[in-house]
Design a protein around this motif. Sequence first.
Motif, PDB file in Angstrom:
ATOM      1  N   PRO A 126     113.558  70.606  14.323  1.00 21.17           N
ATOM      2  CA  PRO A 126     113.322  69.220  13.904  1.00 21.17           C
ATOM      3  C   PRO A 126     112.199  68.470  14.602  1.00 21.17           C
ATOM      4  O   PRO A 126     111.588  67.576  14.012  1.00 21.17           O
ATOM      5  N   GLU A 127     111.947  68.767  15.872  1.00 21.54           N
ATOM      6  CA  GLU A 127     110.978  67.950  16.603  1.00 21.54           C
ATOM      7  C   GLU A 127     110.526  68.675  17.853  1.00 21.54           C
ATOM      8  O   GLU A 127     111.118  69.675  18.260  1.00 21.54           O
ATOM      9  N   ASN A 128     109.459  68.145  18.470  1.00 17.96           N
ATOM     10  CA  ASN A 128     108.916  68.771  19.671  1.00 17.96           C
ATOM     11  C   ASN A 128     108.821  67.804  20.846  1.00 17.96           C
ATOM     12  O   ASN A 128     108.198  68.120  21.860  1.00 17.96           O
ATOM     13  N   GLN A 129     109.445  66.634  20.735  1.00 14.67           N
ATOM     14  CA  GLN A 129     109.490  65.716  21.876  1.00 14.67           C
ATOM     15  C   GLN A 129     110.480  66.204  22.918  1.00 14.67           C
ATOM     16  O   GLN A 129     110.294  66.010  24.120  1.00 14.67           O
ATOM     17  N   THR A 130     111.575  66.813  22.447  1.00 20.98           N
ATOM     18  CA  THR A 130     112.564  67.391  23.350  1.00 20.98           C
ATOM     19  C   THR A 130     112.123  68.810  23.691  1.00 20.98           C
ATOM     20  O   THR A 130     111.895  69.622  22.796  1.00 20.98           O
ATOM     21  N   ALA A 131     112.024  69.118  24.955  1.00 19.02           N
ATOM     22  CA  ALA A 131     111.416  70.375  25.391  1.00 19.02           C
ATOM     23  C   ALA A 131     112.184  71.607  24.932  1.00 19.02           C
ATOM     24  O   ALA A 131     111.604  72.684  24.763  1.00 19.02           O
ATOM     25  N   ASN A 162     107.997  73.536  12.596  1.00 15.80           N
ATOM     26  CA  ASN A 162     108.601  72.408  13.298  1.00 15.80           C
ATOM     27  C   ASN A 162     108.223  71.133  12.543  1.00 15.80           C
ATOM     28  O   ASN A 162     107.046  70.894  12.253  1.00 15.80           O
ATOM     29  N   ALA A 163     109.208  70.308  12.225  1.00 12.74           N
ATOM     30  CA  ALA A 163     108.976  69.117  11.405  1.00 12.74           C
ATOM     31  C   ALA A 163     108.398  67.949  12.194  1.00 12.74           C
ATOM     32  O   ALA A 163     107.982  66.947  11.602  1.00 12.74           O
ATOM     33  N   LYS A 164     108.411  68.023  13.526  1.00 11.57           N
ATOM     34  CA  LYS A 164     107.871  66.959  14.388  1.00 11.57           C
ATOM     35  C   LYS A 164     108.462  65.603  14.022  1.00 11.57           C
ATOM     36  O   LYS A 164     107.773  64.594  13.924  1.00 11.57           O
ATOM     37  N   GLN A 165     109.762  65.590  13.800  1.00 15.82           N
ATOM     38  CA  GLN A 165     110.565  64.393  13.533  1.00 15.82           C
ATOM     39  C   GLN A 165     110.214  63.724  12.201  1.00 15.82           C
ATOM     40  O   GLN A 165     110.476  62.549  11.995  1.00 15.82           O
ATOM     41  N   ASP A 166     109.673  64.480  11.263  1.00 14.62           N
ATOM     42  CA  ASP A 166     109.305  63.939   9.953  1.00 14.62           C
ATOM     43  C   ASP A 166     110.209  64.568   8.902  1.00 14.62           C
ATOM     44  O   ASP A 166     110.069  65.745   8.558  1.00 14.62           O
ATOM     45  N   ASP A 194     116.925  64.773   9.420  1.00 11.06           N
ATOM     46  CA  ASP A 194     117.863  63.793   8.858  1.00 11.06           C
ATOM     47  C   ASP A 194     118.917  64.571   8.068  1.00 11.06           C
ATOM     48  O   ASP A 194     118.620  65.171   7.046  1.00 11.06           O
ATOM     49  N   PHE A 195     120.141  64.567   8.579  1.00 11.88           N
ATOM     50  CA  PHE A 195     121.182  65.425   8.019  1.00 11.88           C
ATOM     51  C   PHE A 195     121.595  65.023   6.612  1.00 11.88           C
ATOM     52  O   PHE A 195     122.145  65.843   5.873  1.00 11.88           O
ATOM     53  N   LYS A 196     121.306  63.793   6.215  1.00  8.17           N
ATOM     54  CA  LYS A 196     121.663  63.353   4.865  1.00  8.17           C
ATOM     55  C   LYS A 196     120.554  63.663   3.862  1.00  8.17           C
ATOM     56  O   LYS A 196     120.797  64.246   2.809  1.00  8.17           O
ATOM     57  N   SER A 197     119.329  63.276   4.188  1.00 10.62           N
ATOM     58  CA  SER A 197     118.239  63.427   3.227  1.00 10.62           C
ATOM     59  C   SER A 197     117.890  64.886   2.959  1.00 10.62           C
ATOM     60  O   SER A 197     117.309  65.214   1.927  1.00 10.62           O
ATOM     61  N   ILE A 198     118.269  65.779   3.877  1.00  8.35           N
ATOM     62  CA  ILE A 198     117.949  67.196   3.698  1.00  8.35           C
ATOM     63  C   ILE A 198     118.885  67.866   2.700  1.00  8.35           C
ATOM     64  O   ILE A 198     118.630  69.012   2.272  1.00  8.35           O
ATOM     65  N   ALA A 199     119.948  67.188   2.295  1.00  7.86           N
ATOM     66  CA  ALA A 199     120.963  67.796   1.424  1.00  7.86           C
ATOM     67  C   ALA A 199     120.368  68.339   0.126  1.00  7.86           C
ATOM     68  O   ALA A 199     120.738  69.425  -0.334  1.00  7.86           O
ATOM     69  N   SER A 200     119.434  67.600  -0.473  1.00  8.69           N
ATOM     70  CA  SER A 200     118.845  68.053  -1.732  1.00  8.69           C
ATOM     71  C   SER A 200     118.045  69.341  -1.527  1.00  8.69           C
ATOM     72  O   SER A 200     118.026  70.217  -2.404  1.00  8.69           O
ATOM     73  N   LYS A 237     119.689  57.740  14.999  1.00  6.11           N
ATOM     74  CA  LYS A 237     120.696  57.528  13.958  1.00  6.11           C
ATOM     75  C   LYS A 237     120.603  58.554  12.835  1.00  6.11           C
ATOM     76  O   LYS A 237     121.568  58.757  12.097  1.00  6.11           O
ATOM     77  N   GLY A 238     119.471  59.221  12.698  1.00  4.12           N
ATOM     78  CA  GLY A 238     119.334  60.258  11.687  1.00  4.12           C
ATOM     79  C   GLY A 238     119.908  61.595  12.114  1.00  4.12           C
ATOM     80  O   GLY A 238     119.963  62.531  11.316  1.00  4.12           O
ATOM     81  N   ASP A 239     120.332  61.674  13.371  1.00  7.17           N
ATOM     82  CA  ASP A 239     120.907  62.899  13.913  1.00  7.17           C
ATOM     83  C   ASP A 239     122.423  62.729  13.924  1.00  7.17           C
ATOM     84  O   ASP A 239     122.948  61.885  14.654  1.00  7.17           O
ATOM     85  N   PRO A 240     123.171  63.537  13.153  1.00 10.40           N
ATOM     86  CA  PRO A 240     124.627  63.355  13.109  1.00 10.40           C
ATOM     87  C   PRO A 240     125.289  63.569  14.455  1.00 10.40           C
ATOM     88  O   PRO A 240     126.341  62.986  14.739  1.00 10.40           O
TER      89      PRO A 240
END
Length: 370
Positions: A53-58, A85-89, A114-120, A182-185
């Motif tokens: 999901p992202e690269n801010q967290t090592a 890596n989506a880089k939080q996008d 985002d656990f909701k928007s990825i459903a589709s 908030k986008g992370d369940p």
Amino acid sequence: MNTHMRRAALVVAAVSMAAGLAACGSAKESGSNTGNGSGDKKDQALTIGLLLPENQTARYEKFDRPLIEKKIKSLCPDCKVLYANAKQDASAQQQQVDTMITKKVNALILDSVDFKSIASSVKKADAAGIPVIAYDRLAQGPIKGYTSFDNEQVGKVQGKALLEALGANASKGQIVMVNGDKGDPNAAFFKRGAHSELDGKVKIGKEYDTVGWAPDEANKNAKGAISSLGKNNIVGFYSANDGMAGGIITALKAAGYSKLPPVTGQDAELAGVQRIVTGEQYMSIYKPYQPEADAAAEMAVAAARGQKLDTVAKDTVDSDTTKGIPAVVIAPIALTQKNIKDTVVKDGLYTIDEICTAKYKSACDKIGLK
């Protein structure tokens, strides 16, 4: 534990039970768990997609990715791993799923932005015959498998540790809570677990939810809390992870504290461990990445080969959209000065030399980390 998840026993042993998978095809096949078409794939080279999901967290680039890739290769030497890596996008990650579908991967390991928007997107992959394994975060949609830590327990361990650090000071001031994205369940579970320990035992003066787990935002929130509450009235900070803890501690130093209040964290990042050594950060959550990464790789290879996942996943979880998802759930560990050597050093996450650089040598000596 959240009401949608059966409490797992210690499962580090469970994730090592996939010896049958290492033989590439020893388990019985299940037509309901086929990946990218049906039929016997045990002798075929596979392509496994990996989306982080992202690269801010090592952790993601340093640990999760290489560990997953290594395990897939050990299970299936001819398998290929496609990584992005989506880089939080969240939109970028949806496009990455489309790319994986176009490239006809046999299974997909997905850590959602985002656990909701990825459903589709998960539905698209499923319709294309590609089983999706949710990694670290339980995405919505027809997920075939899931591995993560007991996330509500993570928050409970953090909250309990903060209370232990506060001691008698718990009644002498207020704490500030800086929660995750908030986008992370998982963030909701961390928050719930922490509140279950903290509520009624300490006054929560300010509470924030961040976007993207950003240390800069945590720093801004900490500055705002100090300005609003007064630095002498704040006795501790709940930080949901180490990156944000770093931002908070920078704000505390700038505010001129003679002694920093205790700050929690999560992920056992090297910088976080070094702050624990110096006493700037009280604790972190050590989540052994190896069993989580191994479980994801094992489930992905099994699902791609059309095999049942119950040889790997002994538990099940429910999401808002899918019930009875095979799952491997791992217990978190509180990391403090007392157990650095017996956890992150013993498990090979870091060496003492990596932790105790010249800047931290005297602090390491002081706590007996040699």
